[in-house]
Design an enzyme around this catalytic site. Sequence first.
Site, PDB file in Angstrom:
ATOM      1  N   ASN A  93      51.465  51.992  39.341  1.00 29.28           N
ATOM      2  CA  ASN A  93      52.278  51.549  37.796  1.00 29.28           C
ATOM      3  C   ASN A  93      52.786  52.527  37.408  1.00 29.28           C
ATOM      4  OD1 ASN A  93      53.606  50.255  36.410  1.00 29.28           O
ATOM      5  ND2 ASN A  93      52.446  48.466  35.832  1.00 29.28           N
ATOM      6  N   CYS A 109      57.098  48.836  30.995  1.00 29.52           N
ATOM      7  CA  CYS A 109      58.325  49.389  32.655  1.00 29.52           C
ATOM      8  C   CYS A 109      59.668  49.250  32.550  1.00 29.52           C
ATOM      9  CB  CYS A 109      56.823  48.396  33.369  1.00 29.52           C
ATOM     10  SG  CYS A 109      55.552  48.854  33.470  1.00 29.52           S
ATOM     11  N   HIS A 133      60.519  46.766  40.291  1.00 26.09           N
ATOM     12  CA  HIS A 133      59.250  48.199  39.882  1.00 26.09           C
ATOM     13  C   HIS A 133      58.030  47.640  40.066  1.00 26.09           C
ATOM     14  CE1 HIS A 133      56.384  48.761  36.770  1.00 26.09           C
ATOM     15  NE2 HIS A 133      56.236  47.990  36.256  1.00 26.09           N
TER      16      HIS A 133
HETATM   17  N1  COA Z   1      37.556  45.393  40.861  1.00 27.55           N
HETATM   18  C1  COA Z   1      36.720  44.508  40.806  1.00 27.55           C
HETATM   19  N2  COA Z   1      37.145  42.699  40.288  1.00 27.55           N
HETATM   20  C2  COA Z   1      37.811  43.113  39.416  1.00 27.55           C
HETATM   21  C3  COA Z   1      38.665  44.303  39.138  1.00 27.55           C
HETATM   22  C4  COA Z   1      38.703  45.438  39.595  1.00 27.55           C
HETATM   23  N3  COA Z   1      38.869  46.851  39.321  1.00 27.55           N
HETATM   24  N4  COA Z   1      39.468  44.722  37.457  1.00 27.55           N
HETATM   25  C5  COA Z   1      39.000  42.148  38.269  1.00 27.55           C
HETATM   26  N5  COA Z   1      38.332  41.772  38.569  1.00 27.55           N
HETATM   27  C6  COA Z   1      37.365  40.683  38.984  1.00 27.55           C
HETATM   28  C7  COA Z   1      37.920  40.113  37.283  1.00 27.55           C
HETATM   29  O1  COA Z   1      36.778  40.895  36.447  1.00 27.55           O
HETATM   30  C8  COA Z   1      37.567  38.770  38.191  1.00 27.55           C
HETATM   31  O2  COA Z   1      36.077  38.294  38.064  1.00 27.55           O
HETATM   32  P1  COA Z   1      35.623  37.138  37.801  1.00 27.55           P
HETATM   33  O3  COA Z   1      35.930  35.855  38.701  1.00 27.55           O
HETATM   34  O4  COA Z   1      33.765  37.188  37.946  1.00 27.55           O
HETATM   35  O5  COA Z   1      36.164  36.764  36.274  1.00 27.55           O
HETATM   36  C9  COA Z   1      38.400  39.145  38.920  1.00 27.55           C
HETATM   37  O6  COA Z   1      38.589  39.779  39.929  1.00 27.55           O
HETATM   38  C10 COA Z   1      39.368  38.233  38.846  1.00 27.55           C
HETATM   39  O7  COA Z   1      40.678  38.594  38.348  1.00 27.55           O
HETATM   40  P2  COA Z   1      41.582  38.017  37.781  1.00 27.55           P
HETATM   41  O8  COA Z   1      42.460  39.274  37.326  1.00 27.55           O
HETATM   42  O9  COA Z   1      41.676  36.706  37.948  1.00 27.55           O
HETATM   43  O10 COA Z   1      42.626  39.198  39.539  1.00 27.55           O
HETATM   44  P3  COA Z   1      44.051  38.530  39.885  1.00 27.55           P
HETATM   45  O11 COA Z   1      43.682  38.491  40.816  1.00 27.55           O
HETATM   46  O12 COA Z   1      44.783  38.667  38.284  1.00 27.55           O
HETATM   47  O13 COA Z   1      44.362  40.590  39.960  1.00 27.55           O
HETATM   48  C11 COA Z   1      45.622  42.154  38.398  1.00 27.55           C
HETATM   49  C12 COA Z   1      44.177  40.982  39.128  1.00 27.55           C
HETATM   50  C13 COA Z   1      44.996  43.110  36.865  1.00 27.55           C
HETATM   51  C14 COA Z   1      45.690  42.980  39.527  1.00 27.55           C
HETATM   52  C15 COA Z   1      46.859  40.759  38.298  1.00 27.55           C
HETATM   53  O14 COA Z   1      46.594  40.383  37.152  1.00 27.55           O
HETATM   54  C16 COA Z   1      47.452  41.893  37.526  1.00 27.55           C
HETATM   55  O15 COA Z   1      48.423  42.612  38.298  1.00 27.55           O
HETATM   56  N6  COA Z   1      48.621  41.401  36.978  1.00 27.55           N
HETATM   57  C17 COA Z   1      49.956  41.881  36.038  1.00 27.55           C
HETATM   58  C18 COA Z   1      50.152  43.456  36.089  1.00 27.55           C
HETATM   59  C19 COA Z   1      51.734  43.561  35.733  1.00 27.55           C
HETATM   60  O16 COA Z   1      52.554  42.903  35.534  1.00 27.55           O
HETATM   61  N7  COA Z   1      50.958  44.602  34.590  1.00 27.55           N
HETATM   62  C20 COA Z   1      52.201  44.990  34.181  1.00 27.55           C
HETATM   63  C21 COA Z   1      53.795  44.733  34.074  1.00 27.55           C
HETATM   64  S1  COA Z   1      55.230  46.508  34.303  1.00 27.55           S
END
Ligand code: COA
Length: 330
Positions: free
Chosen positions: A285, A115, A255
Amino acid sequence: MTTGRIAGTGSTTPKRILTNKDLEAIVDTTDEWIIRRTGIKERRISSNGESENTSDLATSASIKALKMAGISPETLDMIVMGTVTPDRQFPSAACLVQEALKASKAVAFDISAGCSGFLYALSVANNAIATGSCKNALVIGAERLSCITNWEDRNTCVLLGDGAGAVVLTPTTNNDGILSTQLESDGSFWDLLYSSKEFSKVPEILDTVEPKPFYVKMEGNRLFKKAVSCLADIAESALAHHGLTSADIKLMVPHQANLRIIRATAEKLAIPMEKVYTNIEKYGNTSSASIPIALDEANREGLLKPGDRVLLVTFGAGLTWGASVVNWSM
Ligand code: COA
């Protein structure tokens, strides 16, 4: 001292909109979860039949940037594109843009920095201008992430989208261009975000997507924490390089990976959200494309005036991250 000055901006996103509601029919998710955890409401998805390949989107964005700059393609010395989704493994997508624009004098190449691709490309072009090896440069960030999305993985497929943005750089000696660009990488964290060697099954409603033989794998939670600390640290370092503080910034264009990451970074930097440009709700994203799309939209909305200082800050696969301080002059 000679540096690059942003003389024009442009962006293009595919026509097709995929909403959170549409995604509810594809994976086990909800509109409410996606908005609350990411800030994303919809994203654009490119279609095979619509001339919306990475280089097509990049060419369209570039034409708009060149028009704004009043620069003809024949006068370009360099075309450099940040992308992880070039049309083909080779030649570079930048060479396809060069051919489409008939920019026959330009040296053209892609940069792979996740990214952070756009800021890496901006830095390379700016350094070439500073050393005198290049006069006019076209810097692009363009992606077609829908082709490398695992449409069965709700952790990632709700986040990603397609699009392209571009800026034209011309030389200046008036301190009205790119003031500083800081870049960093740390390969020891490569496995937080990478392409796996697997095919994704594309759902029927997305039959215009052309899947590549690999898709995105991500450890979102660990990445989230790393992103916030790296973004804030490098932004401070880029500002300090010029004796500036966050109070000197008119607009931060980060970003667009997750609204919560953006908010946490702004908070760490003590930059109020009114001074932070976000459009993640519309596009998700778009990797390398997110900063130049956001910068173009902010510019066309009239949010920037000559003399304003703009902070660009990014984080992505590699890991890679970077920040740039720009003296706006359009
Ligand atoms: N819909 C519903 N539930 C979802 C889901 C979705 N699309 N994606 C994940 N979940 C669930 C998970 O399975 C988890 O369930 P559990 O508690 O039963 O295990 C719960 O939601 C929490 O997951 P978690 O990964 O802890 O959520 P989060 O608050 O960290 O959000 C992201 C997930 C991916 C949105 C977040 O971690 C993120 O944005 N990360 C960085 C992304 C990034 O920077 N990417 C690239 C850099 S360019």
